[in-house]
Scaffold this motif. Structure first.
Motif, PDB file in Angstrom:
ATOM      1  N   UNK A   1       0.839  -1.207   0.000  1.00  0.00           N
ATOM      2  CA  UNK A   1       0.000   0.000   0.000  1.00  0.00           C
ATOM      3  C   UNK A   1       0.872   1.253   0.000  1.00  0.00           C
ATOM      4  N   UNK A   2       1.960   1.215   0.772  1.00  0.00           N
ATOM      5  CA  UNK A   2       2.849   2.382   0.825  1.00  0.00           C
ATOM      6  C   UNK A   2       3.493   2.618  -0.536  1.00  0.00           C
ATOM      7  N   UNK A   3       3.897   1.534  -1.205  1.00  0.00           N
ATOM      8  CA  UNK A   3       4.501   1.680  -2.536  1.00  0.00           C
ATOM      9  C   UNK A   3       3.496   2.261  -3.526  1.00  0.00           C
ATOM     10  N   UNK A   4       2.248   1.815  -3.430  1.00  0.00           N
ATOM     11  CA  UNK A   4       1.216   2.337  -4.338  1.00  0.00           C
ATOM     12  C   UNK A   4       1.010   3.833  -4.099  1.00  0.00           C
ATOM     13  N   UNK A   5       0.956   4.225  -2.829  1.00  0.00           N
ATOM     14  CA  UNK A   5       0.800   5.647  -2.499  1.00  0.00           C
ATOM     15  C   UNK A   5       1.993   6.442  -3.023  1.00  0.00           C
ATOM     16  N   UNK A   6       3.191   5.911  -2.786  1.00  0.00           N
ATOM     17  CA  UNK A   6       4.411   6.620  -3.208  1.00  0.00           C
ATOM     18  C   UNK A   6       4.434   6.784  -4.728  1.00  0.00           C
ATOM     19  N   UNK A   7       4.041   5.748  -5.445  1.00  0.00           N
ATOM     20  CA  UNK A   7       4.071   5.834  -6.913  1.00  0.00           C
ATOM     21  C   UNK A   7       3.027   6.825  -7.423  1.00  0.00           C
ATOM     22  N   UNK A   8       1.883   6.879  -6.743  1.00  0.00           N
ATOM     23  CA  UNK A   8       0.848   7.851  -7.133  1.00  0.00           C
ATOM     24  C   UNK A   8       1.368   9.275  -6.927  1.00  0.00           C
ATOM     25  N   UNK A   9       1.997   9.493  -5.782  1.00  0.00           N
ATOM     26  CA  UNK A   9       2.524  10.835  -5.500  1.00  0.00           C
ATOM     27  C   UNK A   9       3.626  11.199  -6.487  1.00  0.00           C
ATOM     28  N   UNK A  10       4.489  10.217  -6.769  1.00  0.00           N
ATOM     29  CA  UNK A  10       5.589  10.464  -7.708  1.00  0.00           C
ATOM     30  C   UNK A  10       5.027  10.821  -9.078  1.00  0.00           C
ATOM     31  N   UNK A  11       3.991  10.094  -9.487  1.00  0.00           N
ATOM     32  CA  UNK A  11       3.378  10.357 -10.779  1.00  0.00           C
ATOM     33  C   UNK A  11       2.860  11.787 -10.863  1.00  0.00           C
ATOM     34  N   UNK A  12       2.247  12.252  -9.780  1.00  0.00           N
ATOM     35  CA  UNK A  12       1.754  13.636  -9.723  1.00  0.00           C
ATOM     36  C   UNK A  12       2.895  14.632  -9.900  1.00  0.00           C
ATOM     37  N   UNK A  13       4.018  14.341  -9.276  1.00  0.00           N
ATOM     38  CA  UNK A  13       5.176  15.244  -9.384  1.00  0.00           C
ATOM     39  C   UNK A  13       5.761  15.220 -10.804  1.00  0.00           C
ATOM     40  N   UNK A  14       5.813  14.012 -11.407  1.00  0.00           N
ATOM     41  CA  UNK A  14       6.352  13.902 -12.764  1.00  0.00           C
ATOM     42  C   UNK A  14       5.461  14.683 -13.734  1.00  0.00           C
ATOM     43  N   UNK A  15       4.138  14.560 -13.549  1.00  0.00           N
ATOM     44  CA  UNK A  15       3.186  15.287 -14.415  1.00  0.00           C
ATOM     45  C   UNK A  15       3.332  16.788 -14.235  1.00  0.00           C
ATOM     46  N   UNK A  16       3.625  17.206 -13.012  1.00  0.00           N
ATOM     47  CA  UNK A  16       3.641  18.627 -12.708  1.00  0.00           C
ATOM     48  C   UNK A  16       4.797  18.943 -11.748  1.00  0.00           C
ATOM     49  N   UNK A  17       6.000  19.146 -12.323  1.00  0.00           N
ATOM     50  CA  UNK A  17       7.167  19.419 -11.471  1.00  0.00           C
ATOM     51  C   UNK A  17       6.968  20.648 -10.582  1.00  0.00           C
ATOM     52  N   UNK A  18       6.126  21.593 -11.035  1.00  0.00           N
ATOM     53  CA  UNK A  18       5.841  22.767 -10.213  1.00  0.00           C
ATOM     54  C   UNK A  18       5.179  22.382  -8.906  1.00  0.00           C
ATOM     55  N   UNK A  19       4.396  21.309  -8.957  1.00  0.00           N
ATOM     56  CA  UNK A  19       3.742  20.840  -7.731  1.00  0.00           C
ATOM     57  C   UNK A  19       4.791  20.345  -6.730  1.00  0.00           C
TER      58      UNK A  19
END
Ligand SMILES: [Zn+2]
Length: 310
Positions: free
Chosen positions: A212-230
């Motif tokens: 579950x932690x890995x899934x959360x981390x990958x979701x957050x990472x994906x958000x950052x990759x999509x939007x480095x400003x975030x």
């Protein structure tokens, strides 16, 4: 192994009691992994002493050299003059020269008292703690030099800031414009392959659902990759909140001075938010911290606007 769960200002400390019999004929001297932030150093010392119940501390291990992970090194070295200090590889020369810029203390505006080192924890090697062999794995991303430790029999992972129950630490190279999101992803893959049953993170409680932690981390990472400003905005808020945890309360003019003197804020502002003035950008960051309940605005007795940790 005793996990001393600290907070966000000080990373967790993991204490290993001395124990003979590591298979090499040596005994494993008592050890602590990571030592917290400098303002908590007396508390770290007291906690480690109480946990070791009279055993001398023989080794300090640092997963990486952020100020919240090695800020207690100097105090522990003073209390235990025989202690050895082993760090993640890559920054031994900077520690020996005490290069506060390369070690991130100057660019983050954080403090870390100077300490000495014995050697480095080489990825691929095994370190013996309380009679068990812990594998050293490279874990770049949050910090290019970080390592994590894994004990394969119990499948216990000391994950530092590479994986928390609810994400991972700010990706520091990205602040300087060095691409590191791919390294974060690769490190999450390394952790997945280890299949840990128990994870001791650098911050927060020990947890068991690594999937579950890995899934959360990958979701957050994906958000950052999509939007480095975030990610940039997140990094600035984390640096601000971290300092607020140290100060507890600060007059706004002093906060503005600190931000102006702290290089990472200038880098983030110029790279991602140059359309705003430095003051507008900072006001927006403070508003966001207040809106999320992480800080409180208040007026001091003499009318000075203050920011309070909350
Ligand atoms: Zn860190």
């Amino acid at each position: 192994m005793t996990v001393l769960e600290r907070g966000w200002l000080s990373a967790n400390n993991i204490v290993f009691a001395a124990r003979p019999g590591n298979g090499n004929g040596d005994s494993d001297g008592a050890a602590v992994v990571d030592t917290g932030y400098v303002v908590h150093a007396p508390q770290t010392l007291a906690l480690v002493e109480a946990t070791l119940q009279g055993q001398p501390l023989a080794r300090i291990l640092n997963t990486h050299l952020h100020s919240d992970h090695c800020g207690g090194n100097a105090a522990l070295q003073a209390a235990y003059p025989q202690v050895q200090t082993w760090i993640a590889p890559g920054q031994a020369a900077q520690v020996r020269a005490w290069d506060e810029a390369a070690l991130s203390y100057r660019p983050t505006g954080q403090e870390c008292p100077r300490f000495a080192i014995t050697g480095v924890l080489q990825p691929g090697s095994t370190v013996w703690l309380s009679g068990r062999g812990w594998q050293v794995h490279a874990a770049p991303g949050h910090d290019p030099h970080s390592v994590i430790l894994f004990e394969p029999e119990s499948r216990t992972l000391i994950s530092a800031d590479a994986l928390w129950e609810n994400g991972f630490g700010v990706v520091f190279p990205e602040i300087e414009g060095i691409a590191a999101f791919d390294e974060v992803a690769a490190t999450l893959d390394v952790i997945e392959r280890l299949q840990p049953l128990t994870v001791v993170p650098g911050h927060g409680s020990v947890f068991t659902d690594a999937g579950a932690a890995l899934a959360t981390a990958r979701r957050r990472l994906d958000g950052f990759v999509q939007s480095p400003g975030r990610h940039a905005s997140h990094a600035a808020k984390v640096l601000l909140k971290y300092k607020l945890l140290e100060w507890q309360s600060i007059p706004l003019p002093a906060l503005q001075d600190w931000v102006q003197a702290t290089p990472y804020f200038g880098l983030l502002h110029r790279r991602y938010f140059a359309e705003l003035s430095a003051r507008q950008w900072l006001d927006g960051l403070i508003d966001a911290l207040v809106a999320s309940g992480a800080a409180l605005r208040q007026t001091g007795a003499d009318g000075t606007p203050m920011l309070l940790n909350f």
